[in-house]
Design a protein around this motif. Sequence first.
Motif, PDB file in Angstrom:
ATOM      1  N   VAL A   1      11.088   8.306   3.591  1.00 47.31           N
ATOM      2  CA  VAL A   1      11.255   6.890   3.231  1.00 47.31           C
ATOM      3  C   VAL A   1      10.939   6.691   1.745  1.00 47.31           C
ATOM      4  O   VAL A   1       9.898   7.145   1.251  1.00 47.31           O
ATOM      5  CB  VAL A   1      10.328   5.989   4.075  1.00 47.31           C
ATOM      6  CG1 VAL A   1      10.478   4.534   3.654  1.00 47.31           C
ATOM      7  CG2 VAL A   1      10.626   6.159   5.564  1.00 47.31           C
ATOM      8  N   ASN A   2      11.843   6.036   1.038  1.00 45.83           N
ATOM      9  CA  ASN A   2      11.607   5.608  -0.342  1.00 45.83           C
ATOM     10  C   ASN A   2      11.098   4.170  -0.299  1.00 45.83           C
ATOM     11  O   ASN A   2      11.863   3.211  -0.312  1.00 45.83           O
ATOM     12  CB  ASN A   2      12.896   5.689  -1.157  1.00 45.83           C
ATOM     13  CG  ASN A   2      12.704   5.176  -2.584  1.00 45.83           C
ATOM     14  OD1 ASN A   2      11.566   4.996  -3.045  1.00 45.83           O
ATOM     15  ND2 ASN A   2      13.804   4.939  -3.289  1.00 45.83           N
ATOM     16  N   PHE A   3       9.787   4.000  -0.218  1.00 45.48           N
ATOM     17  CA  PHE A   3       9.209   2.671  -0.052  1.00 45.48           C
ATOM     18  C   PHE A   3       9.517   1.756  -1.226  1.00 45.48           C
ATOM     19  O   PHE A   3       9.583   0.530  -1.072  1.00 45.48           O
ATOM     20  CB  PHE A   3       7.695   2.780   0.162  1.00 45.48           C
ATOM     21  CG  PHE A   3       7.321   3.404   1.473  1.00 45.48           C
ATOM     22  CD1 PHE A   3       7.397   2.673   2.649  1.00 45.48           C
ATOM     23  CD2 PHE A   3       6.911   4.733   1.542  1.00 45.48           C
ATOM     24  CE1 PHE A   3       7.063   3.248   3.862  1.00 45.48           C
ATOM     25  CE2 PHE A   3       6.577   5.316   2.749  1.00 45.48           C
ATOM     26  CZ  PHE A   3       6.650   4.573   3.921  1.00 45.48           C
TER      27      PHE A   3
ATOM     28  N   GLN B   1       0.832  -1.207   0.000  1.00 45.89           N
ATOM     29  CA  GLN B   1       0.000   0.000   0.000  1.00 45.89           C
ATOM     30  C   GLN B   1       0.864   1.254   0.000  1.00 45.89           C
ATOM     31  O   GLN B   1       0.598   2.227  -0.719  1.00 45.89           O
ATOM     32  CB  GLN B   1      -0.918   0.012   1.233  1.00 45.89           C
ATOM     33  CG  GLN B   1      -1.988  -1.061   1.252  1.00 45.89           C
ATOM     34  CD  GLN B   1      -2.855  -0.974   2.507  1.00 45.89           C
ATOM     35  OE1 GLN B   1      -3.091   0.114   3.044  1.00 45.89           O
ATOM     36  NE2 GLN B   1      -3.301  -2.123   2.988  1.00 45.89           N
ATOM     37  N   MET B   2       1.926   1.253   0.823  1.00 49.42           N
ATOM     38  CA  MET B   2       2.794   2.427   0.941  1.00 49.42           C
ATOM     39  C   MET B   2       3.642   2.622  -0.305  1.00 49.42           C
ATOM     40  O   MET B   2       4.060   3.758  -0.609  1.00 49.42           O
ATOM     41  CB  MET B   2       3.664   2.296   2.186  1.00 49.42           C
ATOM     42  CG  MET B   2       2.870   2.361   3.484  1.00 49.42           C
ATOM     43  SD  MET B   2       3.885   2.001   4.949  1.00 49.42           S
ATOM     44  CE  MET B   2       2.629   2.033   6.230  1.00 49.42           C
TER      45      MET B   2
ATOM     46  N   ARG C   1       2.439   2.157  -3.266  1.00 52.33           N
ATOM     47  CA  ARG C   1       1.521   2.837  -4.171  1.00 52.33           C
ATOM     48  C   ARG C   1       1.233   4.265  -3.708  1.00 52.33           C
ATOM     49  O   ARG C   1       1.081   5.178  -4.521  1.00 52.33           O
ATOM     50  CB  ARG C   1       0.209   2.051  -4.282  1.00 52.33           C
ATOM     51  CG  ARG C   1       0.359   0.699  -4.962  1.00 52.33           C
ATOM     52  CD  ARG C   1      -1.002   0.084  -5.276  1.00 52.33           C
ATOM     53  NE  ARG C   1      -1.768  -0.208  -4.063  1.00 52.33           N
ATOM     54  CZ  ARG C   1      -1.721  -1.348  -3.395  1.00 52.33           C
ATOM     55  NH1 ARG C   1      -0.934  -2.334  -3.836  1.00 52.33           N
ATOM     56  NH2 ARG C   1      -2.465  -1.541  -2.320  1.00 52.33           N
ATOM     57  N   ASN C   2       1.163   4.453  -2.401  1.00 53.28           N
ATOM     58  CA  ASN C   2       0.854   5.765  -1.823  1.00 53.28           C
ATOM     59  C   ASN C   2       1.548   5.870  -0.475  1.00 53.28           C
ATOM     60  O   ASN C   2       1.145   5.232   0.496  1.00 53.28           O
ATOM     61  CB  ASN C   2      -0.655   5.924  -1.652  1.00 53.28           C
ATOM     62  CG  ASN C   2      -1.026   7.230  -0.970  1.00 53.28           C
ATOM     63  OD1 ASN C   2      -0.169   8.094  -0.719  1.00 53.28           O
ATOM     64  ND2 ASN C   2      -2.292   7.376  -0.618  1.00 53.28           N
ATOM     65  N   PRO C   3       2.639   6.674  -0.392  1.00 55.00           N
ATOM     66  CA  PRO C   3       3.406   6.768   0.859  1.00 55.00           C
ATOM     67  C   PRO C   3       2.568   7.164   2.065  1.00 55.00           C
ATOM     68  O   PRO C   3       2.953   6.884   3.205  1.00 55.00           O
ATOM     69  CB  PRO C   3       4.457   7.837   0.545  1.00 55.00           C
ATOM     70  CG  PRO C   3       4.580   7.799  -0.941  1.00 55.00           C
ATOM     71  CD  PRO C   3       3.214   7.495  -1.461  1.00 55.00           C
ATOM     72  N   ASN C   4       1.429   7.792   1.855  1.00 59.63           N
ATOM     73  CA  ASN C   4       0.596   8.231   2.980  1.00 59.63           C
ATOM     74  C   ASN C   4      -0.542   7.255   3.299  1.00 59.63           C
ATOM     75  O   ASN C   4      -1.409   7.564   4.124  1.00 59.63           O
ATOM     76  CB  ASN C   4       0.010   9.613   2.683  1.00 59.63           C
ATOM     77  CG  ASN C   4       1.093  10.667   2.582  1.00 59.63           C
ATOM     78  OD1 ASN C   4       1.992  10.705   3.422  1.00 59.63           O
ATOM     79  ND2 ASN C   4       1.035  11.504   1.552  1.00 59.63           N
ATOM     80  N   ALA C   5      -0.520   6.094   2.660  1.00 56.78           N
ATOM     81  CA  ALA C   5      -1.560   5.100   2.924  1.00 56.78           C
ATOM     82  C   ALA C   5      -1.480   4.639   4.372  1.00 56.78           C
ATOM     83  O   ALA C   5      -0.426   4.693   5.012  1.00 56.78           O
ATOM     84  CB  ALA C   5      -1.390   3.909   1.984  1.00 56.78           C
TER      85      ALA C   5
ATOM     86  N   ASN D   1      13.934  -6.928   3.039  1.00 54.89           N
ATOM     87  CA  ASN D   1      14.833  -5.891   3.563  1.00 54.89           C
ATOM     88  C   ASN D   1      14.114  -4.699   4.191  1.00 54.89           C
ATOM     89  O   ASN D   1      14.759  -3.709   4.548  1.00 54.89           O
ATOM     90  CB  ASN D   1      15.785  -5.412   2.461  1.00 54.89           C
ATOM     91  CG  ASN D   1      15.034  -4.698   1.329  1.00 54.89           C
ATOM     92  OD1 ASN D   1      13.840  -4.437   1.420  1.00 54.89           O
ATOM     93  ND2 ASN D   1      15.757  -4.403   0.238  1.00 54.89           N
ATOM     94  N   PHE D   2      12.791  -4.769   4.334  1.00 51.26           N
ATOM     95  CA  PHE D   2      12.057  -3.649   4.944  1.00 51.26           C
ATOM     96  C   PHE D   2      12.544  -3.465   6.387  1.00 51.26           C
ATOM     97  O   PHE D   2      12.407  -4.375   7.211  1.00 51.26           O
ATOM     98  CB  PHE D   2      10.565  -3.938   4.905  1.00 51.26           C
ATOM     99  CG  PHE D   2       9.709  -2.785   5.357  1.00 51.26           C
ATOM    100  CD1 PHE D   2       9.678  -1.600   4.636  1.00 51.26           C
ATOM    101  CD2 PHE D   2       8.917  -2.880   6.505  1.00 51.26           C
ATOM    102  CE1 PHE D   2       8.889  -0.533   5.030  1.00 51.26           C
ATOM    103  CE2 PHE D   2       8.121  -1.825   6.908  1.00 51.26           C
ATOM    104  CZ  PHE D   2       8.104  -0.642   6.173  1.00 51.26           C
ATOM    105  N   PRO D   3      13.143  -2.289   6.719  1.00 53.66           N
ATOM    106  CA  PRO D   3      13.838  -2.159   8.009  1.00 53.66           C
ATOM    107  C   PRO D   3      13.004  -1.571   9.148  1.00 53.66           C
ATOM    108  O   PRO D   3      13.528  -1.398  10.254  1.00 53.66           O
ATOM    109  CB  PRO D   3      14.983  -1.198   7.651  1.00 53.66           C
ATOM    110  CG  PRO D   3      14.371  -0.279   6.635  1.00 53.66           C
ATOM    111  CD  PRO D   3      13.392  -1.120   5.851  1.00 53.66           C
ATOM    112  N   PHE D   4      11.746  -1.256   8.903  1.00 52.65           N
ATOM    113  CA  PHE D   4      10.978  -0.502   9.890  1.00 52.65           C
ATOM    114  C   PHE D   4       9.977  -1.374  10.653  1.00 52.65           C
ATOM    115  O   PHE D   4       9.427  -2.335  10.114  1.00 52.65           O
ATOM    116  CB  PHE D   4      10.226   0.652   9.225  1.00 52.65           C
ATOM    117  CG  PHE D   4      11.119   1.577   8.450  1.00 52.65           C
ATOM    118  CD1 PHE D   4      11.965   2.450   9.116  1.00 52.65           C
ATOM    119  CD2 PHE D   4      11.125   1.557   7.062  1.00 52.65           C
ATOM    120  CE1 PHE D   4      12.798   3.299   8.400  1.00 52.65           C
ATOM    121  CE2 PHE D   4      11.951   2.398   6.345  1.00 52.65           C
ATOM    122  CZ  PHE D   4      12.802   3.276   7.013  1.00 52.65           C
ATOM    123  N   ALA D   5       9.759  -0.975  11.885  1.00 52.59           N
ATOM    124  CA  ALA D   5       8.643  -1.520  12.656  1.00 52.59           C
ATOM    125  C   ALA D   5       7.443  -0.599  12.445  1.00 52.59           C
ATOM    126  O   ALA D   5       7.605   0.616  12.323  1.00 52.59           O
ATOM    127  CB  ALA D   5       9.006  -1.588  14.134  1.00 52.59           C
TER     128      ALA D   5
END
Length: 539
Positions: A391-393, A365-366, A368-372, A400-404
């Motif tokens: 963040v460049n999603f 989702q992010m 497609r739209n970083p604010n989703a 490799n997604f590093p975020f919680a």
Amino acid sequence: MMLAVFRRAFGVRTLVSLLAAGLVCSGSARADVQSTAFRQAVAEAAASDRELAEFYRETEYRPVWTDEGSTAQARRQALVQALSQAGMHGLPEARYDLDGLMARMGAARSLRDLGLIEVALSRAYLAYARDVQSGVLEPSRVVYEIKREVNDSPATVLLGDLVRADAPRQALRALPPRTNEYARLMKEKMRLEHLIREGGWGPAVPSQKLEPGQGGQAVIALRNRLVAMGYLRRSASTLYDGAIQSAVQEFQRDHGLQTDGIAGPSTLAALNQSAAERLQSVIVAMERERWLARDRGTRHVLVNLTDFSARILDNDSLTFQTRAVIGKNVGDRRSPEFSDEMEHLVINPTWHVPRSIAVKEYLPQMKRNPNAAGHLKLYNRNGREVPRGAVNFGAYNARNFPFAIKQPPSSRNALGLVKFMFPNKYNIYLHDTPQKALFEREKRDFSHGCIRLQQPFDFAYEILSPQEADPRAYFHSVLGTGRETYVQLEQHVPVHIIYRTAFTQAQGRVQYRDDVYQRDAAIWEALRKAGVSLATVQS
């Protein structure tokens, strides 16, 4: 049939004659029992079973079954009775080979023969004792999501308990679960078997939907089916009248259906289940009851996935009950079955989005739209919040997604305003939810695996009642702070997540539910392959 079994069991001439002749005896002649031929035969026959061999070594090869005297005779009688009644427990009778045991006892001609029979009787006893005590199947090998460790009692324990028992018959009767649920399931099993022998409930209802006011042959079939099931008094009515509507509603209550009095597709599907199919559910429920811990806890929580419900029980009496939403019947979202202990509540919880959900659902989702999903916040490995704009999603994937990802406490939080924690490696717990409309559905499998409660506040009041004079006031005083707060339980509460398509009540009819995950179908097939049968004619 039973009389014939007992006559054979207690009238085996060759065994009796061997005993009477002193080839096997007790007291001062114990040395005869422990003769080389007998000892060697026992050692040889038991060698392939480490525990059984250990038992006989530790007891210096003293016979359990083939000794002379009333004690060994009582054990033989108790064993024959138990094996002849194994089918009452839904066990695979052929596994214990009672007829073969009787034939071998009748053919005994020497101490060596008796040594071999001695071990054969012990093997049959151990097979029966383990099956009736802890189940025929290993749960997780049949259904992966059943996370129950069922440990068979060692041979040394089972045989040792029998040897020490003053009354062997009572010792064998104590092996099955001594729960009210198991006893009531056995009673239902016998009722259904009798019903099937008498022809079952008659013809199925040939319709997709029937409503009050209708008439015709389908309504007559519905009427007759309800009469046969005991929901309706005998009637000559050919109309879907008030009596039939009330009977349908009562049937719907007993089967977890919407009680609208309309015989729609789900109601007719349940009505048209045969007595033999219901009997399968009962036999599976008995096997499942054997898997469950003997000590449930004086107070415990019981979540029945097929019933979409959560209950609090005290001394086996229902204290509180609420509707539940369970894991969706897809992929890895099905709720597992296991038992643990509730240790604490979290009021105003933060939702720590599981990584599987984060990368499978929210990362796309992010991209497609970083604010989703703007209600969620991102945090780096140091626990600091990261703005979406930084963040460049598109640079990340599931590996490799590093975020919680977390959702702060609020009334819109996916966990609602309270969760009930029994820490476990499956990351399953009970919790509130803002999606209240789902509880009005008949079939409620919508979650990612956790159990959502319709009345979480009332559930919390009851859980806190042993340690708070005014649990409602205490709960709301914490809730009103808006801060995430852990409330430890002074006494942990066992939680059992079970799956029963047939279950009983202290009062009233046995309840039946749909096999929502098709787990009971898999268990029945495994039981059938193990040798369990209905032993009756299909209705």
